[in-house]
Structures are given as C-alpha cells and as structure tokens.
Enzyme design. Structure first.
Site, PDB file in Angstrom:
ATOM      1  N   TRP A 233       0.600  -1.311  -0.160  1.00  0.00           N
ATOM      2  CA  TRP A 233      -0.254   0.223   0.224  1.00  0.00           C
ATOM      3  C   TRP A 233       0.764   1.480   0.473  1.00  0.00           C
ATOM      4  CZ3 TRP A 233      -5.614   0.104  -0.145  1.00  0.00           C
ATOM      5  CH2 TRP A 233      -6.219   2.301   0.198  1.00  0.00           C
TER       6      TRP A 233
ATOM      7  N   GLU B 117       8.177  -1.317   1.889  1.00  0.00           N
ATOM      8  CA  GLU B 117       7.981  -1.089   3.187  1.00  0.00           C
ATOM      9  C   GLU B 117       8.886  -2.588   3.842  1.00  0.00           C
ATOM     10  OE1 GLU B 117       4.262  -0.506   5.464  1.00  0.00           O
ATOM     11  OE2 GLU B 117       3.399  -1.091   3.165  1.00  0.00           O
TER      12      GLU B 117
ATOM     13  N   ASP C  66       9.663   3.122   1.369  1.00  0.00           N
ATOM     14  CA  ASP C  66       8.424   4.273   2.060  1.00  0.00           C
ATOM     15  C   ASP C  66       8.077   3.096   3.638  1.00  0.00           C
ATOM     16  OD1 ASP C  66       5.751   4.848   3.191  1.00  0.00           O
ATOM     17  OD2 ASP C  66       4.653   3.760   0.624  1.00  0.00           O
TER      18      ASP C  66
ATOM     19  N   GLN D  60       4.717   4.239   8.147  1.00  0.00           N
ATOM     20  CA  GLN D  60       4.433   3.812   9.102  1.00  0.00           C
ATOM     21  C   GLN D  60       5.778   4.022   9.974  1.00  0.00           C
ATOM     22  OE1 GLN D  60       0.851   2.165   9.663  1.00  0.00           O
ATOM     23  NE2 GLN D  60       0.419   2.237   7.426  1.00  0.00           N
TER      24      GLN D  60
ATOM     25  N   LYS E 154       3.223  10.223   6.884  1.00  0.00           N
ATOM     26  CA  LYS E 154       2.246  10.252   8.255  1.00  0.00           C
ATOM     27  C   LYS E 154       2.500  10.945   9.387  1.00  0.00           C
ATOM     28  CE  LYS E 154       0.119   6.107   6.174  1.00  0.00           C
ATOM     29  NZ  LYS E 154      -1.700   6.244   7.133  1.00  0.00           N
TER      30      LYS E 154
ATOM     31  N   ARG F 210      -3.812  -4.103  14.111  1.00  0.00           N
ATOM     32  CA  ARG F 210      -2.688  -3.234  13.344  1.00  0.00           C
ATOM     33  C   ARG F 210      -2.644  -2.263  15.177  1.00  0.00           C
ATOM     34  NH1 ARG F 210      -1.987  -0.079   9.176  1.00  0.00           N
ATOM     35  NH2 ARG F 210      -4.680   0.372   8.039  1.00  0.00           N
TER      36      ARG F 210
HETATM   37  C1  PLP Z   1       2.970   3.045   4.269  1.00  0.00           C
HETATM   38  C2  PLP Z   1       2.598   3.763   3.135  1.00  0.00           C
HETATM   39  N1  PLP Z   1       3.204   5.180   2.521  1.00  0.00           N
HETATM   40  C3  PLP Z   1       1.691   5.046   1.967  1.00  0.00           C
HETATM   41  C4  PLP Z   1       0.818   6.130   2.314  1.00  0.00           C
HETATM   42  C5  PLP Z   1      -0.041   7.097   1.388  1.00  0.00           C
HETATM   43  O1  PLP Z   1      -0.231   8.010   2.350  1.00  0.00           O
HETATM   44  P1  PLP Z   1      -1.342   8.939   1.985  1.00  0.00           P
HETATM   45  O2  PLP Z   1      -2.068   8.032   3.118  1.00  0.00           O
HETATM   46  O3  PLP Z   1      -1.131  10.223   2.978  1.00  0.00           O
HETATM   47  O4  PLP Z   1      -1.533   9.524   0.745  1.00  0.00           O
HETATM   48  C6  PLP Z   1      -0.207   5.118   3.542  1.00  0.00           C
HETATM   49  C7  PLP Z   1      -1.155   5.445   4.069  1.00  0.00           C
HETATM   50  O5  PLP Z   1      -2.157   4.306   4.704  1.00  0.00           O
HETATM   51  C8  PLP Z   1       1.100   3.728   3.551  1.00  0.00           C
HETATM   52  O6  PLP Z   1       0.841   3.458   4.919  1.00  0.00           O
END
Ligand code: PLP
Length: 421
Positions: free
Chosen positions: A126, A198, A231, A234, A260, A393
């Site tokens: 995601w 991630e 990424d 989180q 975030k 989570r």
């Molecule tokens: C790992 C990760 N990257 C990117 C995003 C996207 O972020 P945004 O919703 O601020 O665009 C999320 C959102 O949940 C995320 O969990």
C-alpha cells in the site's frame, strides 16, 4: 448515521470525535477512547502535544504559506534537521504533504534517473491512491478505476506466517525472493526503474521483512540497475524502535519516503535522496511542483517533531514499550485460541485472528465484532480490511504510558472473551 460525508473508504465508524489529547480521543459525551492507531498511524507524539500546538500557533501567525519557488527559514531548518538524522547519502529533501505524493515524487525521480519505467512492489503493498503510488499498490483498491500506469509489477510479499515457501516450520524466503525475481525478469521489457517497499508492511497486516531480506533485495536492485525506494510512512521517526526501520537491517535506500509520522498527524511528507540523484533529476528538468511543496507551516512542525523525537529518545521508548506490549499480547495468545499470530516490533504490532490455528483462515467476522466491542469498551483498535486478513494493527503514540497499554490489552482480552467465548 445520517451525514453529508462521502464514504471514501467503506463504512465510517459511529464514533464522532470531539477532542483528542495525548493517547486519548473524546466523544461528544466526553467518553474517553484510547487511540491505539495514533489517528491514521500518524500521531506519534500523541494528540495536541503542547510543543506542536505552540509551533502551529506561531507558524500560522508568522509564516504560513509561500509561492512554491520561494525558500523559507522553516523549510531550511526542517530539511537540515531531517538530513542530519539520516545517513550522509540521504541529503536532499523534497517536502510535500501526503504519503502518496512522496511516493509519486520518488517514482518520478527513479524513472528520470534510470531511464526505466518498470516499478516493482510487493503484492500486498500500500503506497497511496495517487497515480504512481496507486499503480504500485496491490493490496486491493485496484478495481473500478481503469488502467494503472504501465510497468507495475508485483513481487511476493515475504509473509513468514502464510508464505507457500514455509515447509515444516522453516521459511525459505531466499527461494521466494529468487522465484519472485525469476518471474519479474521474464515479464520485464528490460527497463527497470525501481523497487518500492515498506520495511514492515503495515496495511498488509504488519509483515516484517525477514532478517537479511532487505540486504538481498538491495542486491537484486543493484544487479539490475534499479533504485531501492523505501516507504517509511508508518515505520519512520522511531515507531519501530529504531529512528528509521532500514537501520535495523543496515541497508540504506536510494530514495526514502516519509509521511504520516513525519508531521505527527499533520500533513507533511518528504522524499529524500542523494545529491547525485538530485543533480541528475535537476539536470533533466525534474518537476514535482505542487501548491504545498516546501510550505513553511508543515515544515515548522516537521522540524519540531524531529527535535522532540531526538531529545526525548522516543525510538528507545518505542523499543522498550514495544517489548513490554508484545509480551502482553503473546500472553493473550496463550489464552485465546483465535489469536493465530502476534508480530511486529517497537510500537507497530500485529495481532492476527484466525478461525483455527491449523487452517489459518482469517476470522473476519470475529475481528469486526472484537474491534467494535473494543471501541465500546474504550479502545480504538483498528482491524485491517482488504486482503490482509483479520489483523489488528496496534500502533499507539510513542508517548503512551504502560498503564494505557495495560488498559488497552485488558480491553482486547475482555472483547475476545465476550465475542469468541
Ligand atoms: C506505507 C504507506 N505509504 C503511503 C501511504 C499513503 O499515504 P497518504 O494516505 O498520506 O497518501 C500509506 C497510507 O496508509 C502507507 O501506509
């Protein structure tokens, strides 16, 4: 409930929040609910941290927003502070607002620098809902919107709990990675740009990469001339017990994206890369010109968040409290048969509910019931949806207390007893 809000992500919750402070939310009747998701996995300092309140007040009064071509003191301060806590090779910072944006900016950097366009992401990833990020998001939300960007390819998520590469309790993740890249290379038209990943897949259900995986993945990228984008929307800024989750594996990405947690709940994100990639992009006319790129107000917040994380040693705190909370959750697993797995590190933990431990069938209905019951009992413990199974989570603010952890765990205990018992 009857309201005028467009339902942007399925059913909205019945709780209408009036106020939030620290690790707590308060409803219209003043009822307290522990916020064990830190808002949308973001508010690492707790809600309305006094220093963030003061920073926002000051910034809105002094310097809120400027033309995107203008530098400002808060932006210089923030970018210096961020690069100051990162390895030397991550020295150039593009300040943006959301996670999706930060990933789109990163993918454009990777495409321009490598000349390629193939982007590889985990099959339960995601990365956001904006164009490039959405193309590299395989965790549902793909159907109904027409074509994604060409060149989006998927790599199997290394899930030690569910992978078909587990035999007799041993997880052969290297074979899975090999298999994944064989598939990719057969599909490739020879123009790889990047892998985006991630370090702990959160929306996929808190899937930690096996030790050594990130190093091996980086090796695969290097062999193919691809960039590694991590990424850390989180996992960044202390949540996992390290300031950045990549430090745990000793692998530095070519591009790092943060969102975030970077604004601790306020809209701030960043794409960070090396001076060489920045120069290459600049020379080729790189453009990611948004209305709120390098805005001073969120940058003031980001500089303050970094100051507090470092000063108050919050990654250390997350590590210790994470060990404590994981022990409590593992103790729950001893007593509650539907808990199939407890995983994660620091204050990013996952509790997976299954119908039985042998079949590992996700206990979706039970999960929804337990989650609703927890909310009624005073803890917001979000259960995952989409393709991740039934996974809580658990990600409280890094400022959470042991007492609050005890309360949340006992609420989960009670809800499981009532709903499954
Ligand atoms: C790992 C990760 N990257 C990117 C995003 C996207 O972020 P945004 O919703 O601020 O665009 C999320 C959102 O949940 C995320 O969990």
């Amino acid at each position: 409930m009857d309201h005028h809000v467009f339902r942007y992500g399925g059913e909205l919750c019945d709780l209408v929040v009036r106020r939030a402070a620290g690790a707590s939310l308060y409803g219209p009747d003043g009822r307290e609910v522990l916020d064990f998701t830190s808002g949308q996995m973001s508010a690492i300092l707790g809600h309305s941290h006094p220093e963030i309140v003061a920073t926002v007040r000051n910034a809105i009064a002094e310097l809120d927003h400027v033309h995107s071509s203008l530098l400002s003191e808060p932006v210089l301060r923030f970018t210096e502070a961020l690069s100051g806590i990162l390895p030397e090779s991550l020295s150039k910072v593009l300040p943006l607002c959301t996670g999706g944006e930060s990933n789109d900016a990163a993918l454009r950097m990777a495409k321009m620098t490598t000349g390629g366009f193939l982007v590889v992401a985990f099959d339960r990833s995601w990365h956001g809902v904006t164009g490039g990020a959405a193309s590299g998001t395989f965790n549902g939300a793909r159907q109904g919107y027409g074509p994604t960007l060409p060149g989006a390819l998927a790599l199997p998520t290394p899930d030690a709990y569910r992978s078909p590469f587990v035999t007799n309790g041993d997880y052969h993740w290297r074979d899975e990675l090999e298999f994944g890249f064989q598939m990719l290379d057969r599909q490739s038209v020879g123009r790889y740009a990047a892998v985006i990943a991630e370090p702990i897949l959160s929306s996929a259900g808190i899937i930690e990469l096996p030790p050594g995986y990130l190093q091996a993945l980086k090796g695969k990228c290097t062999e193919r001339g691809m960039l590694l984008i991590l990424d850390e929307a989180q996992t960044g800024l202390g949540r996992t017990g390290d300031r950045f989750a990549f430090e745990h594996e000793g692998v530095v990405p070519d591009i790092l994206t943060l969102s975030k947690t970077l604004g601790a709940g306020l809209p701030l994100s960043a794409t960070v890369t090396s001076a060489a990639i920045e120069q290459s992009c600049y020379d080729q006319g790189y453009l990611f010109y948004t209305t709120h790129a390098a805005d001073p107000l969120p940058a003031s917040v980001g500089a303050k968040v970094i100051e507090i994380i470092v000063r108050d040693a919050l990654s250390e705190r997350a590590r210790k409290l994470g060990i404590y909370m994981k022990e409590q959750l593992l103790a729950l697993k001893q007593r509650h048969e539907p808990i199939g797995d407890v995983r994660g590190r620091g204050l990013l933990l996952g509790v997976e509910l299954v119908e039985d431990r042998r079949s590992k069938t996700p206990a979706n209905e039970l999960g929804a019931r337990v989650s609703r019951r927890c909310l009624a009992l005073g803890a917001s413990l979000n259960i995952g949806r989409r393709s991740m199974g039934s996974v809580f989570r658990i990600a409280p603010p890094l400022t959470v207390t042991r007492d609050q952890i005890d309360t949340a765990v006992s609420i989960l205990d009670q809800a499981l007893t009532e709903c499954a018992g």
